[in-house]
Design a protein around this motif. Structure first.
Motif, mmCIF file in Angstrom:
data_model
loop_
_atom_site.group_PDB
_atom_site.id
_atom_site.type_symbol
_atom_site.label_atom_id
_atom_site.label_comp_id
_atom_site.label_asym_id
_atom_site.label_seq_id
_atom_site.Cartn_x
_atom_site.Cartn_y
_atom_site.Cartn_z
ATOM 1 N N TRP A 166 -6.413 -0.631 -0.948
ATOM 2 C CA TRP A 166 -5.313 -0.028 -1.712
ATOM 3 C C TRP A 166 -5.379 -0.446 -3.177
ATOM 4 O O TRP A 166 -5.253 0.377 -4.079
ATOM 5 C CB TRP A 166 -3.979 -0.418 -1.089
ATOM 6 N N TYR A 189 -4.020 0.400 2.459
ATOM 7 C CA TYR A 189 -3.355 -0.863 2.157
ATOM 8 C C TYR A 189 -4.373 -1.979 1.934
ATOM 9 O O TYR A 189 -5.577 -1.788 2.127
ATOM 10 C CB TYR A 189 -2.371 -1.238 3.281
ATOM 11 N N GLY A 195 0.812 -1.204 0.000
ATOM 12 C CA GLY A 195 0.000 0.000 0.000
ATOM 13 C C GLY A 195 0.844 1.251 0.000
ATOM 14 O O GLY A 195 2.002 1.228 -0.412
#
Length: 142
Positions: A91, A87, A73
């Motif tokens: 992400w 993330y 991420g």
């Protein structure tokens, strides 16, 4: 600090007053500092959900912000909105949607867990929600 070994047993790093420099064999050397480092540190650095750095601090695509890339991420810094970690599946979806240059804009919060093992993240123009049962990431425009 003296040179230390990352959790993967391969990366090497040194800590400084306001950040760190990580060396990854066959990948490169990357700095993480200031607000982005503080956020990464709060998430347990390379032992956390983001993993190891993959970029130095870079300028955002279209707005006055910066980010560091990581294995899983990024941490995004915006001078008025704040510093946030994006993330995992959220992400991947945000990246697919052109990140801060896309329809969602900048993150306005970190990825946070939801009931049932999912997660959510707020952005300037909506939120993304991950459902682990279906594997879907849904955009809810604001």
């Amino acid at each position: 600090s003296d040179t230390q070994t990352g959790v993967d047993g391969k990366a090497r790093y040194n800590l400084f007053d306001h950040g760190a420099i990580y060396y990854r064999p066959n990948i490169g050397t990357f700095e993480v500092h200031r607000a982005i480092f503080d956020q990464w540190q709060a998430l347990n650095r390379d032992a956390g959900p983001l993993g190891l750095p993959t970029t130095d601090i870079k300028n955002a695509a279209t707005k006055p912000g910066k980010y560091n890339g990581f294995d899983n991420g990024i941490i995004s810094y915006h001078p008025t909105e704040g510093t946030f970690a994006v993330y995992g599946p959220i992400w991947l979806k945000w990246k697919e949607m052109a990140r801060d240059n896309g329809p969602l804009g900048y993150p306005l919060g970190d990825v946070t867990p939801t009931s049932g093992g999912g997660s959510t993240c707020r952005f300037e123009h909506g939120q993304l929600t991950y459902d682990p049962t279906s594997g879907d990431v849904t955009w809810i425009p604001s």
